[in-house]
Design a protein around this motif. Structure first.
Motif, PDB file in Angstrom:
ATOM      1  N   TRP A   1       0.852  -1.198   0.000  1.00  0.00           N
ATOM      2  CA  TRP A   1       0.000   0.000   0.000  1.00  0.00           C
ATOM      3  C   TRP A   1       0.876   1.232   0.000  1.00  0.00           C
ATOM      4  CZ3 TRP A   1      -0.567   4.056   3.471  1.00  0.00           C
ATOM      5  CH2 TRP A   1      -1.730   4.826   3.363  1.00  0.00           C
ATOM      6  N   HIS A   2       0.447   2.260  -0.742  1.00  0.00           N
ATOM      7  CA  HIS A   2       1.232   3.494  -0.791  1.00  0.00           C
ATOM      8  C   HIS A   2       0.296   4.683  -0.807  1.00  0.00           C
ATOM      9  CE1 HIS A   2       4.342   6.381  -1.837  1.00  0.00           C
ATOM     10  NE2 HIS A   2       3.626   6.763  -2.892  1.00  0.00           N
ATOM     11  N   ARG A   3       0.581   5.646   0.049  1.00  0.00           N
ATOM     12  CA  ARG A   3      -0.161   6.906   0.059  1.00  0.00           C
ATOM     13  C   ARG A   3       0.502   7.853  -0.941  1.00  0.00           C
ATOM     14  NH1 ARG A   3      -1.432  10.673   5.346  1.00  0.00           N
ATOM     15  NH2 ARG A   3      -2.471  12.380   4.241  1.00  0.00           N
ATOM     16  N   VAL A   4      -0.283   8.320  -1.887  1.00  0.00           N
ATOM     17  CA  VAL A   4       0.298   9.095  -2.977  1.00  0.00           C
ATOM     18  C   VAL A   4       0.701  10.487  -2.518  1.00  0.00           C
ATOM     19  CG1 VAL A   4      -1.005   7.848  -4.734  1.00  0.00           C
ATOM     20  CG2 VAL A   4      -1.953   9.953  -3.761  1.00  0.00           C
ATOM     21  N   HIS A   5       1.700  11.041  -3.206  1.00  0.00           N
ATOM     22  CA  HIS A   5       2.153  12.411  -3.012  1.00  0.00           C
ATOM     23  C   HIS A   5       2.411  13.006  -4.386  1.00  0.00           C
ATOM     24  CE1 HIS A   5       3.398  10.150   0.604  1.00  0.00           C
ATOM     25  NE2 HIS A   5       3.042  11.259   1.262  1.00  0.00           N
ATOM     26  N   PRO A   6       2.268  14.317  -4.530  1.00  0.00           N
ATOM     27  CA  PRO A   6       2.611  14.935  -5.814  1.00  0.00           C
ATOM     28  C   PRO A   6       4.040  14.582  -6.222  1.00  0.00           C
ATOM     29  CG  PRO A   6       1.472  16.502  -4.415  1.00  0.00           C
ATOM     30  CD  PRO A   6       1.747  15.306  -3.559  1.00  0.00           C
ATOM     31  N   ASN A   7       4.202  14.327  -7.511  1.00  0.00           N
ATOM     32  CA  ASN A   7       5.478  13.975  -8.129  1.00  0.00           C
ATOM     33  C   ASN A   7       5.913  12.533  -7.875  1.00  0.00           C
ATOM     34  OD1 ASN A   7       5.874  16.535  -9.334  1.00  0.00           O
ATOM     35  ND2 ASN A   7       6.604  17.337  -7.356  1.00  0.00           N
ATOM     36  N   ASP A   8       5.032  11.708  -7.242  1.00  0.00           N
ATOM     37  CA  ASP A   8       5.312  10.271  -7.248  1.00  0.00           C
ATOM     38  C   ASP A   8       5.329   9.806  -8.698  1.00  0.00           C
ATOM     39  OD1 ASP A   8       5.482  10.000  -4.549  1.00  0.00           O
ATOM     40  OD2 ASP A   8       3.438   9.254  -4.256  1.00  0.00           O
TER      41      ASP A   8
ATOM     42  N   LEU B   1       4.024   7.135 -15.331  1.00  0.00           N
ATOM     43  CA  LEU B   1       2.869   7.481 -14.510  1.00  0.00           C
ATOM     44  C   LEU B   1       3.339   8.438 -13.429  1.00  0.00           C
ATOM     45  CD1 LEU B   1       2.592   4.118 -15.165  1.00  0.00           C
ATOM     46  CD2 LEU B   1       0.327   4.642 -14.308  1.00  0.00           C
ATOM     47  N   GLN B   2       2.688   9.588 -13.336  1.00  0.00           N
ATOM     48  CA  GLN B   2       3.093  10.613 -12.384  1.00  0.00           C
ATOM     49  C   GLN B   2       1.874  11.171 -11.672  1.00  0.00           C
ATOM     50  OE1 GLN B   2       5.330  13.808 -14.111  1.00  0.00           O
ATOM     51  NE2 GLN B   2       5.576  14.921 -12.179  1.00  0.00           N
ATOM     52  N   VAL B   3       1.939  11.246 -10.351  1.00  0.00           N
ATOM     53  CA  VAL B   3       0.863  11.811  -9.550  1.00  0.00           C
ATOM     54  C   VAL B   3       1.046  13.327  -9.487  1.00  0.00           C
ATOM     55  CG1 VAL B   3      -0.200  11.896  -7.269  1.00  0.00           C
ATOM     56  CG2 VAL B   3       0.590   9.714  -8.191  1.00  0.00           C
TER      57      VAL B   3
ATOM     58  N   VAL C   1      -4.967  12.636  -9.082  1.00  0.00           N
ATOM     59  CA  VAL C   1      -4.874  13.085 -10.470  1.00  0.00           C
ATOM     60  C   VAL C   1      -3.603  12.477 -11.050  1.00  0.00           C
ATOM     61  CG1 VAL C   1      -4.696  15.047 -12.028  1.00  0.00           C
ATOM     62  CG2 VAL C   1      -6.138  15.185  -9.981  1.00  0.00           C
ATOM     63  N   LEU C   2      -3.759  11.678 -12.083  1.00  0.00           N
ATOM     64  CA  LEU C   2      -2.666  10.882 -12.634  1.00  0.00           C
ATOM     65  C   LEU C   2      -2.345  11.343 -14.038  1.00  0.00           C
ATOM     66  CD1 LEU C   2      -0.938   8.370 -11.793  1.00  0.00           C
ATOM     67  CD2 LEU C   2      -2.569   6.990 -13.093  1.00  0.00           C
TER      68      LEU C   2
END
Length: 789
Positions: A625-632, A641-643, A663-664
């Motif tokens: 599991w991973h909590r997304v952050h901008p620029n992931d 693929l960039q968040v 937003v991907l």
């Protein structure tokens, strides 16, 4: 088989090559050689199997080039290739011409086959000079009555079947009309007034208008193996002809007068429908059989079928690519072959005496009479027809109906009752009270037909989801032809061996086909919810959301999992944009069945039972599991693929889960997809303030929040500058999605929009340079926007 059958087979195969080789770069001489070679191969194979081309024994001692019949077949094959190619090139030129005229802002003349009332789509023709192009129009403004010539202004996308146009329509002055289109328009108005909720199905059964059928209903009929009933086919015309002959007998008309009357009425009906190829095929076969009976000269069933198949292709070779024509011809071939098979079973071959089990089966069949014989005939015919048409249905609808022989056994008599009644109600439309009485009488059998489709589709394993490759479809088509051959021939074993080998190839083909090398975005139809599936050039999947849930089921189990499993390939990641039930409802089923390697989400905690179940399932399956952050960022098979949003501080400050949507940004080569979940105007403003505008610019925009007016703000749309918008939304949803203001915003920018409530599931693919779409049975390329980077 008669010589005419061989001519028809070579001609049709040549037409098929001609209308599918347009972008292959073949020279005229190459096409001629291929067509001639095809004619030779088909002729020799048939001759070897039949030992006859025209009833006389083939002279195998002389070389084939001295046999005038074989040489003639070679020339027929080459001529068919060239004619099909010429028509294809003309059609391509006309589509580009009309699309260019629209792009230049000039209006084009258009006539539609059904009343166009936004936001519905209507089919018709657009005319520029000598070009008449099929169009599918969705009006952004204005209305147009069927059959009335009007003007159309908007944007046109050339497809492999015509043009898809979004624009404004207006009646032209003075009004002019075509009789067939005016008939269909008036007939549609009468049908809507008479049948209410059943009108979409009645329109399909009577005037070949399927535009109003919801994708969910079409999908239900496809699962039940009854989708062929929703288009005007030879069955419908034959039922009407039979009813008219029965009426003539009841009125004590002579057989000749009754037959001529029924043929004339059917011919007029087919012409007013616009002469669809399946109906023309049926009318030709009826006329051939009637003429033979009148002259008291027997006609072979294969001869009648050959004429019915070849006549629609003579003026328009591209009809061989039409699904209705393909299903009509293959279904009729299966019917003729099944009758030959039953006849051989009952009577045997005098030259080959039967023994043992074969003899006992023959005696048992000979003892069958009455309803038992009729039941056996229908079951055998249904099984053969299902086997023969399965490749076409699988290629078009992505499934094989296992229950089709039995559902058709139930639905066939119902349609036989419905069709004459519907036709009678339409004829009586000028007298509303009488027509209403007939229409009311048809409501119970219409409800029964819908019930048969619903119950048949609900049977476990009623249909199998498949995703045939081109090689697999070719093997399956060869198997179908072999089944027809085995059913019709005296010696079935060689053809059955060919069918078995071909089916083996069809089963194994998906395992040996190389990866596509294209990035695909599959927008799944899960009703009022979201479920997207990215397929990488190497065949791996990244799933974004999993649709809604309901009591007793969810979209993950019902739609997403079968869809992915049918196409094969591992699931590399699952991304949950936010925890609302219409996005997360099927997620637990997806994690359980597909076990993705990664799981990304914004970690916006809600008290939802759906979200809690998802967390428990992820822990039980040990999915990272991973909590997304901008620029992931993550690179997978050449796809980036960039968040872009959200960050943890923004997420913690929100009360609405929509505003925390992941937003991907998905990039492959020069093409960028922007997937926004349910992001609303506030999150869009946050991205505009915190994200490099170059990262927001995209070729495809997944429109936020199902096209709600709370999303797709003008400043955000001005930065993204998409070439195509996609909306995942349920038909007739109670939220009013998508909002008319949002659709108008896209239309004003000249951005075409695809919607699951109108198209069903669709696929957008790219090789890194071009953007291609497959939706509603059509394929086209999205043109680059002028002035883009």
């Amino acid at each position: 088989m008669p010589l005419l059958v061989h001519i028809a087979m070579v001609w049709i195969a040549g037409c098929a090559i001609g209308v599918t080789s347009g972008d292959g770069g073949w020279s005229t001489s190459t096409r001629l050689v291929v067509g001639s070679g095809l004619g030779l191969v088909v002729a020799l194979v048939i001759a070897q199997g039949d030992r006859s081309l025209s009833g006389a024994r083939l002279n195998t001692e002389q070389p084939f080039w001295r046999d005038a019949r074989l040489l003639a077949l070679m020339l027929i094959g080459g001529a068919a290739v060239l004619l099909g190619q010429a028509e294809l090139q003309w059609n391509h030129s006309c589509r580009r011409w009309v699309a260019g005229t629209l792009a230049a802002g000039q209006p084009v003349r258009v006539s539609l086959e059904a009343d166009l009332i936004p936001p519905a789509r209507a089919q018709g023709i657009a005319v520029v000079a000598s070009c008449r192009v099929p169009v599918w129009v969705r009006a952004t403004s204005g209305r147009l009555a069927a059959g009335v010539w009007g003007t159309l202004q908007g944007t046109g996308q050339p497809t492999d079947r015509g043009l898809r146009v979004d624009g404004a329509v207006h009646p032209a002055a003075p009004e002019r009309f075509e009789l067939a289109r005016r008939f269909r328009g008036r007939a549609g108005q009468h049908i809507d007034a008479l049948f209410g909720g059943h009108a979409p199905v009645v329109r399909a059964l009577l005037i070949a208008d399927q535009a109003a059928i919801p994708p969910s209903l079409r999908d239900q009929f496809a699962q039940a193996g009854l989708v062929h009933l929703l288009s005007i086919s030879g069955l419908h015309v034959a039922i009407i002809a039979g009813a008219l002959q029965t009426l003539g007998s009841a009125l004590r008309l002579s057989r000749l007068v009754a037959t001529l009357t029924s043929l004339l009425v059917c011919a007029g009906y087919v012409v007013l429908l616009g002469a669809p190829a399946p109906a023309v095929r049926s009318a030709v076969m009826l006329a051939v059989v009637a003429l033979a009976e009148h002259r008291q000269q027997p006609v072979h069933a294969w001869t009648a079928l050959a004429l019915g198949a070849i006549i629609p292709t003579a003026p328009q070779p591209s009809v061989v690519a039409d699904l209705g024509w393909q299903l009509s011809v293959s279904g009729m071939a299966a019917l003729v072959a099944a009758r030959a098979l039953l006849h051989r079973w009952r009577h045997g071959d005098p030259a080959r005496p039967r023994h043992g089990i074969a003899l006992r089966c023959t005696r048992w069949l000979q003892r069958l009479h009455g309803w038992r014989r009729a039941l056996l005939r229908e079951i055998v015919t249904g099984i053969v027809a299902t086997l023969v048409t399965a490749p076409l249905v699988a290629w078009t609808f992505g499934r094989i109906s296992c229950i089709a022989p039995f559902s058709n056994l139930l639905a066939g008599p119902v349609v036989a009752v419905i069709q004459p009644g519907l036709f009678l109600a339409l004829l009586l439309a000028p007298w509303p009270s009488v027509a209403s009485w007939v229409a009311d009488a048809m409501r119970p059998p219409l409800a029964l037909l819908n019930g048969i489709a619903a119950q048949s589709a609900a049977v476990p394993y009623a249909s199998l989801a498949v995703a045939p490759t081109a090689l697999g479809a070719l093997c399956a088509a060869l198997a179908s032809a072999a089944v027809v051959r085995a059913s019709a021939a005296r010696r079935s074993l060689p053809a059955l061996l060919v069918a078995a080998l071909a089916l083996t190839g069809a089963v194994w083909a998906p395992t040996i086909v190389a990866p596509s090398g294209r990035l695909e975005l599959h927008v799944l139809d899960v009703g009022q919810g979201d479920a997207l599936a990215l397929r990488t050039p190497a065949g791996r999947w990244v799933l974004v959301d999993a649709g809604r849930r309901w009591e007793g089921g969810d979209a993950g189990r019902r739609t997403v999992v079968p869809y992915v499993q049918a196409r094969g390939g591992p699931v590399a990641a699952f991304i949950l944009t936010h925890p609302h039930d219409d996005h997360a409802g099927g997620a637990a089923s997806v994690l359980t069945a597909l076990t993705p390697r990664l799981w990304w989400e914004p970690a916006f905690v809600t008290p939802s039972g759906t979200y809690a179940e998802l967390l428990r399932t992820g822990m039980a399956r040990n999915i990272p599991w991973h909590r997304v952050h901008p620029n992931d960022q993550w690179a997978l098979d050449g796809v980036s693929l960039q968040v872009l949003a959200p960050d943890s501080a923004w997420t913690a400050s929100q009360e609405n889960a929509n505003e925390t949507s992941v937003v991907l940004r998905v990039a492959y080569g020069d093409i960028v997809f922007l997937l926004t979940g349910d992001a609303q105007a506030e999150e869009e403003a946050w991205m505009l303030a915190h994200t490099d505008p170059a990262l927001l610019r995209a070729d495809l925009l997944k429109v936020g929040h199902h096209g709600s007016r709370t999303s797709s703000s003008p400043p955000f749309l001005a930065v993204v500058q998409p070439r195509l918008g996609v909306i995942s939304v349920g038909a007739g949803n109670r939220y009013g999605h998508p909002a008319s203001a949002v659709l108008a915003r896209f239309a004003s920018e000249g951005i075409p929009v695809l919607r699951t409530d109108l198209e069903g599931a669709f696929v957008i693919s790219t090789d890194g340079h071009r953007l291609d779409v497959a939706a509603g049975g059509e394929h086209w390329s999205v043109p680059p926007r002028r002035g883009r980077r």
